[in-house]
Design a protein around this motif. Structure first.
Motif, PDB file in Angstrom:
ATOM      1  N   GLN A   4       0.794  -1.225   0.000  1.00  0.00           N
ATOM      2  CA  GLN A   4       0.000   0.000   0.000  1.00  0.00           C
ATOM      3  C   GLN A   4       0.832   1.284   0.000  1.00  0.00           C
ATOM      4  N   GLY A   5       2.139   1.165   0.169  1.00  0.00           N
ATOM      5  CA  GLY A   5       3.003   2.336   0.099  1.00  0.00           C
ATOM      6  C   GLY A   5       2.984   3.233   1.329  1.00  0.00           C
ATOM      7  N   VAL A   6       2.574   2.689   2.474  1.00  0.00           N
ATOM      8  CA  VAL A   6       2.590   3.477   3.716  1.00  0.00           C
ATOM      9  C   VAL A   6       4.049   3.624   4.163  1.00  0.00           C
ATOM     10  N   PRO A   7       4.501   4.845   4.449  1.00  0.00           N
ATOM     11  CA  PRO A   7       5.883   5.015   4.925  1.00  0.00           C
ATOM     12  C   PRO A   7       6.121   4.252   6.233  1.00  0.00           C
ATOM     13  N   GLU A   8       7.285   3.601   6.327  1.00  0.00           N
ATOM     14  CA  GLU A   8       7.607   2.819   7.527  1.00  0.00           C
ATOM     15  C   GLU A   8       7.485   3.631   8.804  1.00  0.00           C
ATOM     16  N   ASP A   9       7.892   4.901   8.756  1.00  0.00           N
ATOM     17  CA  ASP A   9       7.846   5.708   9.978  1.00  0.00           C
ATOM     18  C   ASP A   9       6.414   6.000  10.419  1.00  0.00           C
ATOM     19  N   LEU A  10       5.437   5.824   9.539  1.00  0.00           N
ATOM     20  CA  LEU A  10       4.032   5.957   9.942  1.00  0.00           C
ATOM     21  C   LEU A  10       3.447   4.612  10.376  1.00  0.00           C
ATOM     22  N   GLU A  11       3.935   3.534   9.782  1.00  0.00           N
ATOM     23  CA  GLU A  11       3.374   2.208  10.067  1.00  0.00           C
ATOM     24  C   GLU A  11       3.714   1.738  11.484  1.00  0.00           C
ATOM     25  N   TYR A  12       4.930   1.934  11.891  1.00  0.00           N
ATOM     26  CA  TYR A  12       5.363   1.477  13.212  1.00  0.00           C
ATOM     27  C   TYR A  12       5.395   2.675  14.138  1.00  0.00           C
ATOM     28  N   ASP A  13       4.800   2.533  15.336  1.00  0.00           N
ATOM     29  CA  ASP A  13       4.698   3.676  16.233  1.00  0.00           C
ATOM     30  C   ASP A  13       4.945   3.263  17.679  1.00  0.00           C
ATOM     31  N   ALA A  14       4.906   4.234  18.543  1.00  0.00           N
ATOM     32  CA  ALA A  14       5.171   3.995  19.963  1.00  0.00           C
ATOM     33  C   ALA A  14       4.123   3.102  20.605  1.00  0.00           C
ATOM     34  N   TYR A  15       2.933   3.002  19.996  1.00  0.00           N
ATOM     35  CA  TYR A  15       1.879   2.150  20.560  1.00  0.00           C
ATOM     36  C   TYR A  15       2.197   0.663  20.425  1.00  0.00           C
ATOM     37  N   ASP A  16       3.053   0.284  19.489  1.00  0.00           N
ATOM     38  CA  ASP A  16       3.347  -1.130  19.270  1.00  0.00           C
ATOM     39  C   ASP A  16       3.873  -1.830  20.521  1.00  0.00           C
ATOM     40  N   ALA A  17       4.685  -1.145  21.295  1.00  0.00           N
ATOM     41  CA  ALA A  17       5.317  -1.780  22.456  1.00  0.00           C
ATOM     42  C   ALA A  17       4.299  -2.272  23.494  1.00  0.00           C
ATOM     43  N   GLY A  18       3.229  -1.517  23.723  1.00  0.00           N
ATOM     44  CA  GLY A  18       2.253  -1.901  24.736  1.00  0.00           C
ATOM     45  C   GLY A  18       0.996  -2.553  24.198  1.00  0.00           C
ATOM     46  N   ALA A  19       0.928  -2.759  22.878  1.00  0.00           N
ATOM     47  CA  ALA A  19      -0.272  -3.328  22.259  1.00  0.00           C
ATOM     48  C   ALA A  19      -0.325  -4.837  22.418  1.00  0.00           C
ATOM     49  N   VAL A  20      -1.538  -5.370  22.331  1.00  0.00           N
ATOM     50  CA  VAL A  20      -1.736  -6.810  22.203  1.00  0.00           C
ATOM     51  C   VAL A  20      -1.735  -7.096  20.702  1.00  0.00           C
ATOM     52  N   HIS A  21      -0.781  -7.879  20.243  1.00  0.00           N
ATOM     53  CA  HIS A  21      -0.703  -8.239  18.831  1.00  0.00           C
ATOM     54  C   HIS A  21      -1.294  -9.629  18.658  1.00  0.00           C
ATOM     55  N   VAL A  22      -2.092  -9.795  17.617  1.00  0.00           N
ATOM     56  CA  VAL A  22      -2.736 -11.069  17.324  1.00  0.00           C
ATOM     57  C   VAL A  22      -2.225 -11.543  15.968  1.00  0.00           C
ATOM     58  N   LEU A  23      -1.950 -12.837  15.863  1.00  0.00           N
ATOM     59  CA  LEU A  23      -1.350 -13.413  14.663  1.00  0.00           C
ATOM     60  C   LEU A  23      -2.186 -14.584  14.171  1.00  0.00           C
ATOM     61  N   ALA A  24      -2.434 -14.620  12.860  1.00  0.00           N
ATOM     62  CA  ALA A  24      -3.030 -15.793  12.220  1.00  0.00           C
ATOM     63  C   ALA A  24      -1.896 -16.529  11.524  1.00  0.00           C
ATOM     64  N   VAL A  25      -1.775 -17.821  11.804  1.00  0.00           N
ATOM     65  CA  VAL A  25      -0.675 -18.596  11.237  1.00  0.00           C
ATOM     66  C   VAL A  25      -1.212 -19.931  10.728  1.00  0.00           C
ATOM     67  N   ARG A  26      -0.753 -20.295   9.537  1.00  0.00           N
ATOM     68  CA  ARG A  26      -1.139 -21.576   8.948  1.00  0.00           C
ATOM     69  C   ARG A  26      -0.566 -22.716   9.774  1.00  0.00           C
ATOM     70  N   ASP A  27      -1.147 -23.895   9.613  1.00  0.00           N
ATOM     71  CA  ASP A  27      -0.672 -25.070  10.349  1.00  0.00           C
ATOM     72  C   ASP A  27       0.804 -25.362  10.088  1.00  0.00           C
ATOM     73  N   ASP A  28       1.305 -24.962   8.917  1.00  0.00           N
ATOM     74  CA  ASP A  28       2.719 -25.200   8.611  1.00  0.00           C
ATOM     75  C   ASP A  28       3.623 -24.054   9.070  1.00  0.00           C
ATOM     76  N   GLY A  29       3.044 -23.089   9.823  1.00  0.00           N
ATOM     77  CA  GLY A  29       3.841 -22.018  10.402  1.00  0.00           C
ATOM     78  C   GLY A  29       3.915 -20.742   9.589  1.00  0.00           C
ATOM     79  N   ILE A  30       3.317 -20.707   8.413  1.00  0.00           N
ATOM     80  CA  ILE A  30       3.358 -19.508   7.574  1.00  0.00           C
ATOM     81  C   ILE A  30       2.391 -18.464   8.131  1.00  0.00           C
ATOM     82  N   PRO A  31       2.868 -17.240   8.424  1.00  0.00           N
ATOM     83  CA  PRO A  31       1.971 -16.190   8.918  1.00  0.00           C
ATOM     84  C   PRO A  31       1.042 -15.707   7.810  1.00  0.00           C
TER      85      PRO A  31
END
Length: 156
Positions: free
Chosen positions: A32-59
Motif C-alpha cells: 500500500q506504500g505506507v511510509p515505515e515511519d508511519l506504520e510502526y509507532d510507539a503504541y506497538d510496544a504496549g499493544a496486544v498483537h494477534v497473529l493468524a498462522v497456517r498449520d505449517d507455520g506460515i503467517p
C-alpha cells in the motif's frame, strides 16, 4: 484444493511479534506504500498483537489491540473502549476468513481486559467488511497515511 487450516493467537513471544511486523510490512509498506515511519509507532510496544498462522507455520495475518491510556488517547478518552488497528492479511490468504478471525481474536482479547466496545479507523474500501462483523461507522471521513478512513465501533 482445500483451504489451508490456520489458528489465531495472541503473539506473546518475540518470533510471533516479528511475524506480525513482517505481515504489516508486506501489506502496508510494500503493497500500500505506507511510509515505515508511519506504520510502526510507539503504541506497538504496549499493544496486544494477534497473529493468524497456517498449520505449517506460515503467517497469514495480524492485527493489534490498544487498551488503557493508549486506546483512550485515540478514542476521545474512554478507557472502556479498545482500539483495533493494523489489521493486515497477506494477499494469498485473502478470502479465507482470516481477517474476520483476527477481528474476533482481537475482540476476545478486549473482553479479557474488561473492555465494553472496540473502535477502529477503517480504510473506506474496507467499510463493508467491518459492517458485516457488526461495526457501525460514525463521524466524517478523514485521511490517514494518505488514504480515506472512517471511525467505526462495535459494542462487545
Amino acid at each position: 484444493m482445500s483451504r489451508p487450516r490456520y489458528a489465531v493467537r495472541v503473539a506473546e513471544d518475540p518470533a510471533d511479534r516479528e511475524a506480525c511486523f513482517a505481515v504489516r510490512n508486506e501489506v502496508f509498506v510494500v503493497e500500500q506504500g505506507v511510509p515505515e515511519d508511519l506504520e510502526y509507532d510507539a503504541y506497538d510496544a504496549g499493544a496486544v498483537h494477534v497473529l493468524a498462522v497456517r498449520d505449517d507455520g506460515i503467517p497469514l495475518g495480524t492485527g493489534r489491540l490498544l487498551y488503557g491510556e493508549a486506546a483512550a488517547a485515540k478514542n476521545g478518552g474512554d478507557h472502556e473502549v479498545g482500539s483495533l488497528g493494523r489489521l493486515a492479511v497477506t494477499k494469498d490468504a485473502r478470502g479465507l476468513g482470516v481477517g474476520a478471525a483476527l477481528v474476533r481474536g482481537i475482540e476476545d482479547a478486549a473482553r479479557a481486559r474488561g473492555l465494553t466496545a472496540v473502535d477502529l479507523h477503517a480504510q473506506t474500501q474496507a467499510l463493508g467488511f467491518y459492517e458485516r462483523l457488526g461495526y457501525v461507522a460514525y463521524g466524517p471521513e478523514f485521511p490517514d497515511a494518505g488514504m480515506p478512513h472512517r471511525a467505526m465501533r462495535r459494542p462487545l
